[in-house]
Scaffold this motif. Structure first.
Motif, PDB file in Angstrom:
ATOM      1  N   GLY A  22       0.800  -1.224   0.000  1.00  0.00           N
ATOM      2  CA  GLY A  22       0.000   0.000   0.000  1.00  0.00           C
ATOM      3  C   GLY A  22       0.827   1.265   0.000  1.00  0.00           C
ATOM      4  N   ASP A  23       2.132   1.110   0.123  1.00  0.00           N
ATOM      5  CA  ASP A  23       3.026   2.260   0.252  1.00  0.00           C
ATOM      6  C   ASP A  23       3.502   2.687  -1.135  1.00  0.00           C
ATOM      7  OD1 ASP A  23       4.607   4.184   1.349  1.00  0.00           O
ATOM      8  OD2 ASP A  23       6.168   2.811   2.065  1.00  0.00           O
ATOM      9  N   ARG A  24       4.165   3.833  -1.180  1.00  0.00           N
ATOM     10  CA  ARG A  24       4.811   4.274  -2.413  1.00  0.00           C
ATOM     11  C   ARG A  24       6.041   3.402  -2.653  1.00  0.00           C
ATOM     12  NH1 ARG A  24       3.613   9.641  -3.513  1.00  0.00           N
ATOM     13  NH2 ARG A  24       5.686  10.147  -4.258  1.00  0.00           N
ATOM     14  N   LEU A  25       6.491   3.330  -3.919  1.00  0.00           N
ATOM     15  CA  LEU A  25       7.772   2.679  -4.199  1.00  0.00           C
ATOM     16  C   LEU A  25       8.875   3.691  -3.907  1.00  0.00           C
ATOM     17  CD1 LEU A  25       6.995   0.821  -7.551  1.00  0.00           C
ATOM     18  CD2 LEU A  25       6.716   0.007  -5.199  1.00  0.00           C
ATOM     19  N   HIS A  26      10.019   3.198  -3.456  1.00  0.00           N
ATOM     20  CA  HIS A  26      11.115   4.083  -3.081  1.00  0.00           C
ATOM     21  C   HIS A  26      12.306   3.840  -4.007  1.00  0.00           C
ATOM     22  CE1 HIS A  26       9.092   5.074   0.745  1.00  0.00           C
ATOM     23  NE2 HIS A  26       8.608   3.850   0.602  1.00  0.00           N
ATOM     24  N   HIS A  51      -0.818  -4.617 -14.390  1.00  0.00           N
ATOM     25  CA  HIS A  51      -1.786  -4.696 -13.296  1.00  0.00           C
ATOM     26  C   HIS A  51      -1.335  -5.638 -12.185  1.00  0.00           C
ATOM     27  CE1 HIS A  51      -5.259  -2.176 -13.565  1.00  0.00           C
ATOM     28  NE2 HIS A  51      -5.087  -2.163 -14.860  1.00  0.00           N
ATOM     29  N   THR A  52      -0.586  -6.668 -12.552  1.00  0.00           N
ATOM     30  CA  THR A  52      -0.102  -7.596 -11.523  1.00  0.00           C
ATOM     31  C   THR A  52       0.823  -6.870 -10.545  1.00  0.00           C
ATOM     32  OG1 THR A  52      -0.273  -9.348 -13.153  1.00  0.00           O
ATOM     33  CG2 THR A  52       1.003  -9.854 -11.173  1.00  0.00           C
ATOM     34  N   ASP A  53       1.599  -5.905 -11.042  1.00  0.00           N
ATOM     35  CA  ASP A  53       2.433  -5.103 -10.126  1.00  0.00           C
ATOM     36  C   ASP A  53       1.536  -4.351  -9.144  1.00  0.00           C
ATOM     37  OD1 ASP A  53       4.992  -5.662 -11.387  1.00  0.00           O
ATOM     38  OD2 ASP A  53       4.339  -4.373 -13.031  1.00  0.00           O
ATOM     39  N   LEU A  54       0.435  -3.773  -9.660  1.00  0.00           N
ATOM     40  CA  LEU A  54      -0.463  -3.001  -8.784  1.00  0.00           C
ATOM     41  C   LEU A  54      -1.124  -3.906  -7.749  1.00  0.00           C
ATOM     42  CD1 LEU A  54      -2.243  -0.438 -11.158  1.00  0.00           C
ATOM     43  CD2 LEU A  54       0.033  -0.373 -10.149  1.00  0.00           C
ATOM     44  N   ILE A  55      -1.489  -5.120  -8.184  1.00  0.00           N
ATOM     45  CA  ILE A  55      -2.102  -6.079  -7.247  1.00  0.00           C
ATOM     46  C   ILE A  55      -1.112  -6.394  -6.121  1.00  0.00           C
ATOM     47  CG2 ILE A  55      -2.846  -8.502  -7.025  1.00  0.00           C
ATOM     48  CD1 ILE A  55      -4.136  -8.218  -9.806  1.00  0.00           C
ATOM     49  N   CYS A  56       0.153  -6.582  -6.487  1.00  0.00           N
ATOM     50  CA  CYS A  56       1.177  -6.888  -5.468  1.00  0.00           C
ATOM     51  C   CYS A  56       1.373  -5.703  -4.521  1.00  0.00           C
ATOM     52  CB  CYS A  56       2.502  -7.247  -6.127  1.00  0.00           C
ATOM     53  SG  CYS A  56       2.414  -8.774  -7.057  1.00  0.00           S
ATOM     54  N   ILE A  57       1.403  -4.487  -5.061  1.00  0.00           N
ATOM     55  CA  ILE A  57       1.599  -3.294  -4.226  1.00  0.00           C
ATOM     56  C   ILE A  57       0.424  -3.147  -3.256  1.00  0.00           C
ATOM     57  CG2 ILE A  57       1.738  -0.756  -4.245  1.00  0.00           C
ATOM     58  CD1 ILE A  57       3.201  -1.056  -7.000  1.00  0.00           C
ATOM     59  N   GLY A  59      -1.178  -5.445  -1.862  1.00  0.00           N
ATOM     60  CA  GLY A  59      -1.138  -6.456  -0.799  1.00  0.00           C
ATOM     61  C   GLY A  59      -2.177  -7.546  -0.969  1.00  0.00           C
ATOM     62  N   ARG A  60      -2.769  -7.651  -2.171  1.00  0.00           N
ATOM     63  CA  ARG A  60      -3.796  -8.674  -2.394  1.00  0.00           C
ATOM     64  C   ARG A  60      -3.217 -10.085  -2.483  1.00  0.00           C
ATOM     65  NH1 ARG A  60      -7.600  -7.007  -7.247  1.00  0.00           N
ATOM     66  NH2 ARG A  60      -7.429  -9.214  -7.680  1.00  0.00           N
ATOM     67  N   LEU A  61      -1.904 -10.192  -2.695  1.00  0.00           N
ATOM     68  CA  LEU A  61      -1.273 -11.513  -2.774  1.00  0.00           C
ATOM     69  C   LEU A  61      -0.312 -11.664  -1.596  1.00  0.00           C
ATOM     70  CD1 LEU A  61      -0.356 -11.617  -6.577  1.00  0.00           C
ATOM     71  CD2 LEU A  61      -2.204 -12.855  -5.451  1.00  0.00           C
ATOM     72  N   PRO A  62      -0.193 -12.889  -1.061  1.00  0.00           N
ATOM     73  CA  PRO A  62       0.794 -13.098   0.003  1.00  0.00           C
ATOM     74  C   PRO A  62       2.186 -12.934  -0.589  1.00  0.00           C
ATOM     75  CG  PRO A  62      -0.180 -15.183  -0.711  1.00  0.00           C
ATOM     76  CD  PRO A  62      -0.883 -14.108  -1.469  1.00  0.00           C
ATOM     77  N   PHE A  63       3.001 -12.099   0.021  1.00  0.00           N
ATOM     78  CA  PHE A  63       4.189 -11.641  -0.674  1.00  0.00           C
ATOM     79  C   PHE A  63       5.242 -11.183   0.320  1.00  0.00           C
ATOM     80  CE2 PHE A  63       5.691  -9.384  -4.525  1.00  0.00           C
ATOM     81  CZ  PHE A  63       5.300 -10.336  -5.441  1.00  0.00           C
ATOM     82  N   PRO A  64       6.522 -11.445   0.059  1.00  0.00           N
ATOM     83  CA  PRO A  64       7.556 -10.949   0.978  1.00  0.00           C
ATOM     84  C   PRO A  64       7.883  -9.479   0.698  1.00  0.00           C
ATOM     85  CG  PRO A  64       8.571 -12.143  -0.819  1.00  0.00           C
ATOM     86  CD  PRO A  64       7.082 -12.217  -1.054  1.00  0.00           C
ATOM     87  N   GLY A 308      -8.119 -11.734 -16.741  1.00  0.00           N
ATOM     88  CA  GLY A 308      -7.998 -10.828 -15.585  1.00  0.00           C
ATOM     89  C   GLY A 308      -8.087 -11.650 -14.294  1.00  0.00           C
ATOM     90  N   MET A 309      -7.196 -11.335 -13.355  1.00  0.00           N
ATOM     91  CA  MET A 309      -7.147 -12.116 -12.103  1.00  0.00           C
ATOM     92  C   MET A 309      -8.170 -11.596 -11.100  1.00  0.00           C
ATOM     93  SD  MET A 309      -4.773 -14.479 -11.963  1.00  0.00           S
ATOM     94  CE  MET A 309      -3.667 -14.675 -10.595  1.00  0.00           C
ATOM     95  N   PRO A 310      -9.129 -12.432 -10.676  1.00  0.00           N
ATOM     96  CA  PRO A 310     -10.041 -12.032  -9.608  1.00  0.00           C
ATOM     97  C   PRO A 310      -9.351 -12.201  -8.258  1.00  0.00           C
ATOM     98  CG  PRO A 310     -10.602 -14.221 -10.365  1.00  0.00           C
ATOM     99  CD  PRO A 310      -9.406 -13.783 -11.170  1.00  0.00           C
ATOM    100  N   PRO A 311      -9.989 -11.780  -7.156  1.00  0.00           N
ATOM    101  CA  PRO A 311      -9.384 -12.001  -5.842  1.00  0.00           C
ATOM    102  C   PRO A 311      -9.222 -13.501  -5.580  1.00  0.00           C
ATOM    103  CG  PRO A 311     -11.302 -10.551  -5.710  1.00  0.00           C
ATOM    104  CD  PRO A 311     -11.266 -11.083  -7.099  1.00  0.00           C
ATOM    105  N   PRO A 312      -8.308 -13.898  -4.677  1.00  0.00           N
ATOM    106  CA  PRO A 312      -8.104 -15.318  -4.382  1.00  0.00           C
ATOM    107  C   PRO A 312      -9.424 -16.017  -4.037  1.00  0.00           C
ATOM    108  CG  PRO A 312      -6.487 -13.984  -3.223  1.00  0.00           C
ATOM    109  CD  PRO A 312      -7.448 -13.033  -3.862  1.00  0.00           C
TER     110      PRO A 312
END
Ligand SMILES: [Zn+2]
Ligand SMILES: [Zn+2]
Length: 389
Positions: A22-26, A51-57, A59-64, A308-312
């Motif tokens: 949810g944060d800005r990229l640095h 769009h997959t980058d936006l989904i990751c930003i 936090g919709r996917l479990p991600f490190p 298009g990827m729907p929510p999990p």
């Protein structure tokens, strides 16, 4: 200026780091280590935002975290691990795409997008091919940063990438492109091949047929271009944003419909009366309600595909009796089910010949302005932002 890249001890470069969801990229200085013997080091000229980058930003996917995202890189090879010196050389111009193993049954049958290890290979990693060295570390405190997203993590000026993520334009097309030309081609590695490939590889659309496209972002608009090329007679595009429908018309849509209409199904069926609905359909939105509308719009023997990827764990309601009695089918599709080494060079040649007007979709930003680019993509102001390095 970057340090010499020919060392496993690493070099310092710039990367856009996602510190938390949810944060800005640095834009940070990071150390990139490699290439290892099974890797290639590239210098990015541009990266498309997908769009997959936006989904990751979001936090919709479990991600490190912290992670370097980005999976539509256009780049120049700077150093090659010793196992790949026959296929890649420093100076080669490349586009970056998804990673795959190359030896599972899917890869062997030219369906690398369904590689058995797709999820592992395209999720971020924090070790290089030696299994030990951290790929990226912060210069401030040497803490590890996750990379190799889609085999590339191309939101960085330099990246260590997987060889199967590389489509070598110098070798495959015999081209030497101007830097500006190479920059424009960045979105071919994901968004464009996804929409284009879904039409030709998954739907196998036929000349004179009808196609409905739900969602007029890069993926949907690329589907329109593929349909036009395949002489699809009726191309219906649905989107919530009027400006995007205008672009769709310019690219070959024969009918455009605002997604806010309540009579979408009836309207699509009125356009496709002879086949009792549309023969082919694509959903590029990932919105379950839209996918249900797509299914209801299908005609006799209609074929629909979700890209298009729907929510999990999203579920779809389908009237099975309608599906059986009218011979309809519903498919999923990843990355256009494409063979990147074949489809991407083909698309490059189309672009250079003016057959594929990417410039109608692309808006360029400096890499440092990535957060503005992301905001413009979210608001619909930019269809396909590319970040210039
Ligand atoms: Zn595989
Ligand atoms: Zn993508």
């Amino acid at each position: 200026m970057p340090q010499s890249p020919n060392t496993m001890n690493g070099m310092i470069t710039d990367a856009l780091v996602m510190r938390q969801f949810g944060d800005r990229l640095h834009l940070e200085r990071v150390r990139v280590n490699g290439p290892g013997e099974n890797e290639v080091l590239v210098e990015m000229v541009a990266t498309g935002i997908c769009h997959t980058d936006l989904i990751c930003i979001s936090g919709r996917l479990p991600f490190p975290t912290p992670t370097i995202l980005g999976h539509e890189g256009a780049a120049i090879i700077r150093a090659v691990g010793k196992n790949f010196t026959s296929s890649c050389s420093p100076g080669d111009q490349v586009l970056l795409t998804f990673d795959s193993c190359g030896y599972c049954t899917s890869c062997e049958s030219n369906h690398a997008a369904y590689c058995h290890s797709f999820n592992i290979r395209n999720a971020p990693s924090n070790v290089g091919s030696d299994g030990e060295t951290h790929l990226y570390t912060a210069t401030s405190d040497s803490s590890p940063i996750w990379g190799k997203f889609f085999g590339q993590s191309s939101f960085a000026r330099h990246a260590v990438v997987s060889p199967r993520s590389i489509v070598n334009l110098t070798v495959n097309c015999g081209l030497i492109l101007a830097r500006e030309e190479l920059q424009q081609l960045a979105p071919l590695g994901c968004g464009v091949q996804t929409g284009y490939g879904a039409v030709v590889n998954s739907l196998h659309v036929t000349s004179g047929s009808s196609l409905a496209v739900f969602g007029a972002g890069t993926v949907g608009l690329s589907a329109v271009l593929a349909a036009r090329k395949a002489h699809v007679a009726t191309i219906i595009v649905v989107d919530m944003i009027e400006e995007r429908l205008e672009i769709a018309k310019e690219l070959g849509a024969t009918h455009v419909l605002l997604g806010s209409r309540t009579d979408l199904v009836q309207e699509i069926k009125a356009i496709t009366v002879t086949t009792q609905g549309v023969q082919f359909a694509i959903d590029a939105t990932g919105v379950v309600l839209v996918i249900e509308t797509m299914m209801q719009s299908l005609g006799t023997m209609g074929k629909a595909v979700s890209i298009g990827m729907p929510p999990p764990k999203a579920e779809l309601k389908i009237d099975i009796n309608v599906c059986i009695s009218r011979g309809q089918s519903y498919l999923g599709c990843v990355e256009g089910d494409s063979v990147p080494d074949k489809l991407i060079p083909h698309l490059v040649m189309e672009c250079l010949a003016g057959q594929f007007p990417l410039d109608k979709m692309v808006t360029s930003y400096k890499a440092a302005d990535c957060n503005q680019a992301i905001a413009d993509m979210r608001s619909g102001q930019a269809v396909k932002p590319i970040l210039l390095w």
